[in-house]
Design a protein around this motif. Sequence first.
Motif, PDB file in Angstrom:
ATOM      1  N   TYR A 167       0.852  -1.203   0.000  1.00 44.08           N
ATOM      2  CA  TYR A 167       0.000   0.000   0.000  1.00 44.08           C
ATOM      3  C   TYR A 167       0.881   1.245   0.000  1.00 44.08           C
ATOM      4  O   TYR A 167       0.593   2.243  -0.649  1.00 44.08           O
ATOM      5  CB  TYR A 167      -0.864  -0.063   1.253  1.00 44.08           C
ATOM      6  CG  TYR A 167      -1.961   0.959   1.375  1.00 44.08           C
ATOM      7  CD1 TYR A 167      -3.172   0.775   0.718  1.00 44.08           C
ATOM      8  CD2 TYR A 167      -1.801   2.078   2.180  1.00 44.08           C
ATOM      9  CE1 TYR A 167      -4.195   1.696   0.865  1.00 44.08           C
ATOM     10  CE2 TYR A 167      -2.819   2.999   2.325  1.00 44.08           C
ATOM     11  CZ  TYR A 167      -4.021   2.800   1.667  1.00 44.08           C
ATOM     12  OH  TYR A 167      -5.034   3.717   1.812  1.00 44.08           O
ATOM     13  N   SER A 168       1.982   1.157   0.740  1.00 40.13           N
ATOM     14  CA  SER A 168       2.911   2.270   0.830  1.00 40.13           C
ATOM     15  C   SER A 168       3.727   2.429  -0.450  1.00 40.13           C
ATOM     16  O   SER A 168       4.138   3.534  -0.813  1.00 40.13           O
ATOM     17  CB  SER A 168       3.831   2.011   2.028  1.00 40.13           C
ATOM     18  OG  SER A 168       4.857   2.926   2.082  1.00 40.13           O
ATOM     19  N   ALA A 169       3.931   1.318  -1.177  1.00 40.33           N
ATOM     20  CA  ALA A 169       4.710   1.370  -2.416  1.00 40.33           C
ATOM     21  C   ALA A 169       3.878   1.855  -3.600  1.00 40.33           C
ATOM     22  O   ALA A 169       4.427   2.265  -4.623  1.00 40.33           O
ATOM     23  CB  ALA A 169       5.268  -0.019  -2.730  1.00 40.33           C
TER      24      ALA A 169
ATOM     25  N   MET B   1      14.048  13.677  -9.955  1.00 40.73           N
ATOM     26  CA  MET B   1      14.773  12.499  -9.491  1.00 40.73           C
ATOM     27  C   MET B   1      13.801  11.317  -9.334  1.00 40.73           C
ATOM     28  O   MET B   1      12.682  11.488  -8.916  1.00 40.73           O
ATOM     29  CB  MET B   1      15.420  12.814  -8.141  1.00 40.73           C
ATOM     30  CG  MET B   1      16.603  11.931  -7.818  1.00 40.73           C
ATOM     31  SD  MET B   1      17.114  12.143  -6.103  1.00 40.73           S
ATOM     32  CE  MET B   1      15.927  11.117  -5.249  1.00 40.73           C
ATOM     33  N   ILE B   2      14.271  10.128  -9.690  1.00 38.90           N
ATOM     34  CA  ILE B   2      13.448   8.938  -9.499  1.00 38.90           C
ATOM     35  C   ILE B   2      13.471   8.576  -8.014  1.00 38.90           C
ATOM     36  O   ILE B   2      14.524   8.332  -7.439  1.00 38.90           O
ATOM     37  CB  ILE B   2      13.997   7.752 -10.313  1.00 38.90           C
ATOM     38  CG1 ILE B   2      14.052   8.091 -11.799  1.00 38.90           C
ATOM     39  CG2 ILE B   2      13.181   6.499 -10.068  1.00 38.90           C
ATOM     40  CD1 ILE B   2      12.720   8.187 -12.473  1.00 38.90           C
ATOM     41  N   ARG B   3      12.309   8.553  -7.398  1.00 37.65           N
ATOM     42  CA  ARG B   3      12.288   8.212  -5.971  1.00 37.65           C
ATOM     43  C   ARG B   3      12.600   6.719  -5.802  1.00 37.65           C
ATOM     44  O   ARG B   3      12.223   5.909  -6.657  1.00 37.65           O
ATOM     45  CB  ARG B   3      10.924   8.588  -5.391  1.00 37.65           C
ATOM     46  CG  ARG B   3      10.736  10.105  -5.480  1.00 37.65           C
ATOM     47  CD  ARG B   3       9.385  10.534  -5.032  1.00 37.65           C
ATOM     48  NE  ARG B   3       9.137  10.169  -3.656  1.00 37.65           N
ATOM     49  CZ  ARG B   3       8.010  10.476  -3.011  1.00 37.65           C
ATOM     50  NH1 ARG B   3       7.071  11.154  -3.639  1.00 37.65           N
ATOM     51  NH2 ARG B   3       7.823  10.124  -1.776  1.00 37.65           N
ATOM     52  N   PRO B   4      13.287   6.379  -4.707  1.00 40.20           N
ATOM     53  CA  PRO B   4      13.816   5.006  -4.585  1.00 40.20           C
ATOM     54  C   PRO B   4      12.778   3.903  -4.801  1.00 40.20           C
ATOM     55  O   PRO B   4      13.078   2.884  -5.416  1.00 40.20           O
ATOM     56  CB  PRO B   4      14.366   4.968  -3.155  1.00 40.20           C
ATOM     57  CG  PRO B   4      14.670   6.384  -2.819  1.00 40.20           C
ATOM     58  CD  PRO B   4      13.680   7.223  -3.562  1.00 40.20           C
ATOM     59  N   HIS B   5      11.536   4.104  -4.328  1.00 33.67           N
ATOM     60  CA  HIS B   5      10.576   3.003  -4.453  1.00 33.67           C
ATOM     61  C   HIS B   5      10.149   2.790  -5.901  1.00 33.67           C
ATOM     62  O   HIS B   5       9.536   1.778  -6.235  1.00 33.67           O
ATOM     63  CB  HIS B   5       9.354   3.250  -3.554  1.00 33.67           C
ATOM     64  CG  HIS B   5       8.446   4.324  -4.044  1.00 33.67           C
ATOM     65  ND1 HIS B   5       8.664   5.663  -3.820  1.00 33.67           N
ATOM     66  CD2 HIS B   5       7.303   4.260  -4.778  1.00 33.67           C
ATOM     67  CE1 HIS B   5       7.695   6.367  -4.381  1.00 33.67           C
ATOM     68  NE2 HIS B   5       6.858   5.547  -4.961  1.00 33.67           N
ATOM     69  N   ARG B   6      10.484   3.761  -6.776  1.00 35.67           N
ATOM     70  CA  ARG B   6      10.117   3.598  -8.195  1.00 35.67           C
ATOM     71  C   ARG B   6      11.258   2.998  -9.018  1.00 35.67           C
ATOM     72  O   ARG B   6      11.114   2.802 -10.227  1.00 35.67           O
ATOM     73  CB  ARG B   6       9.755   4.965  -8.785  1.00 35.67           C
ATOM     74  CG  ARG B   6       8.517   5.540  -8.155  1.00 35.67           C
ATOM     75  CD  ARG B   6       8.242   6.928  -8.674  1.00 35.67           C
ATOM     76  NE  ARG B   6       7.007   7.429  -8.100  1.00 35.67           N
ATOM     77  CZ  ARG B   6       6.701   8.707  -8.027  1.00 35.67           C
ATOM     78  NH1 ARG B   6       7.537   9.622  -8.482  1.00 35.67           N
ATOM     79  NH2 ARG B   6       5.565   9.090  -7.498  1.00 35.67           N
ATOM     80  N   ASN B   7      12.369   2.766  -8.345  1.00 35.84           N
ATOM     81  CA  ASN B   7      13.556   2.365  -9.081  1.00 35.84           C
ATOM     82  C   ASN B   7      13.543   0.861  -9.374  1.00 35.84           C
ATOM     83  O   ASN B   7      14.320   0.104  -8.825  1.00 35.84           O
ATOM     84  CB  ASN B   7      14.783   2.767  -8.233  1.00 35.84           C
ATOM     85  CG  ASN B   7      16.050   2.678  -9.033  1.00 35.84           C
ATOM     86  OD1 ASN B   7      16.018   2.356 -10.217  1.00 35.84           O
ATOM     87  ND2 ASN B   7      17.166   2.937  -8.388  1.00 35.84           N
TER      88      ASN B   7
END
Lengths: 252, 113
Positions: A167-169, B1-7
Amino acid sequence: MVGANNKPEETDQPEVMIEVSVWRGDAEAGGFRTYHVPSRQSQTVLDIVTYIQRNLDPELTYRFACRVGMCGSCGMTVNGKPRWTCRTHASQVISNGKLTIEPLRNMTKVKDLAVDMTPFFDKWVEAKGAFVPTKTRHDEIEAIKPDSKERRAADAAVECINCGVCYSACDVVAWKPDYLGPAAINRSWTLVNDPRDGAQAERLKVLASDAGCSNCHSHQSCATYCPNLLNPTRSIAGVKRRVMVAALKGEV
Amino acid sequence: MIRPHRNHPLWFAFIVHRLSGLALVIFLPMHFYVLGMALTNVDQLDSFLQWSNNPVSKAAEFGLVFLLAVHLFGGLRLLVLENFDWRDWQKSLAAASAGLAFVVAGGFLLNVV
Ligand code: SF4
Ligand code: SF4
Ligand code: FES
């Protein structure tokens, strides 16, 4: 080496320290505070947070219960990625001797690392994530074949620990807060595949609604970060197919 | 910047699909406008076509064909993902879509130069 009292045994080696930035604050305001924590063997991120609270800053607020990956309460954002902290080894995530620990995204902060998970769980209820029985204890137990297609689909999705990491992702939850989200729809999918359940029509209506499965962009961040290796994207794709068939039949 | 969770590769596949779609939405009206000149203003169309015969335009055309191809193959990937049984090789499918788009756009470039 770590001695019996969890203090390092005497060695000539200087202690290796980790620079940990922890988000402190509440729903209104906050920022990072830096702590220096000694590195230990097999140390988890939760161990580090606990060390800070016990030794450096007793006011630090965070949540955990089981410490073994069962309860789903220790989710935090570690170096920008959502994780269960009790099963995340510090050595896997420390970068250049540093660690950043924040609360989970997409949920209102309560204090420091603890977030309000009420909307997350409310959405499970909204997505009709509770089993609705069709028989009583006096009826025969309905046989479900373990190798049936439905049983296998439910099995693949059922081991969720409600940690909120997916959910957080999920960016769609951030963009559209009403979206039910990966965990709730994943849960519903297990029931969509349960032939004993008596609320299929209502459940599909909710899943087809504006808050439902059609919001999902299939970018699979949920599946990438789920610590239990579940795949909510696959479950949501299954829901989309069921909803499409129901729509063609005029049922939703 | 690409945020880490999108990497991760599949998020990149998503953003490529979204941005290529937006770029095509902007391009298509211009494309139809120029095509429309064939009916309304042939001389202007001829001079535009002559002008567009320069290396920079060719490079831009390569980019456009790539966008079109990557959006097409990316869209097919999503249709497979959503309408057929799940495949565990989603990253390979995304890589194959990008690779095929390069081949198509490269083939186009070789044809026109
Ligand atoms: S695949 Fe769907 S549910 Fe999962 S992170 Fe992406 S949008 Fe959210
Ligand atoms: S699906 Fe995975 S990430 Fe999401 S709540 Fe369940 S266990 Fe956590
Ligand atoms: S503390 Fe229970 S899952 Fe981490």
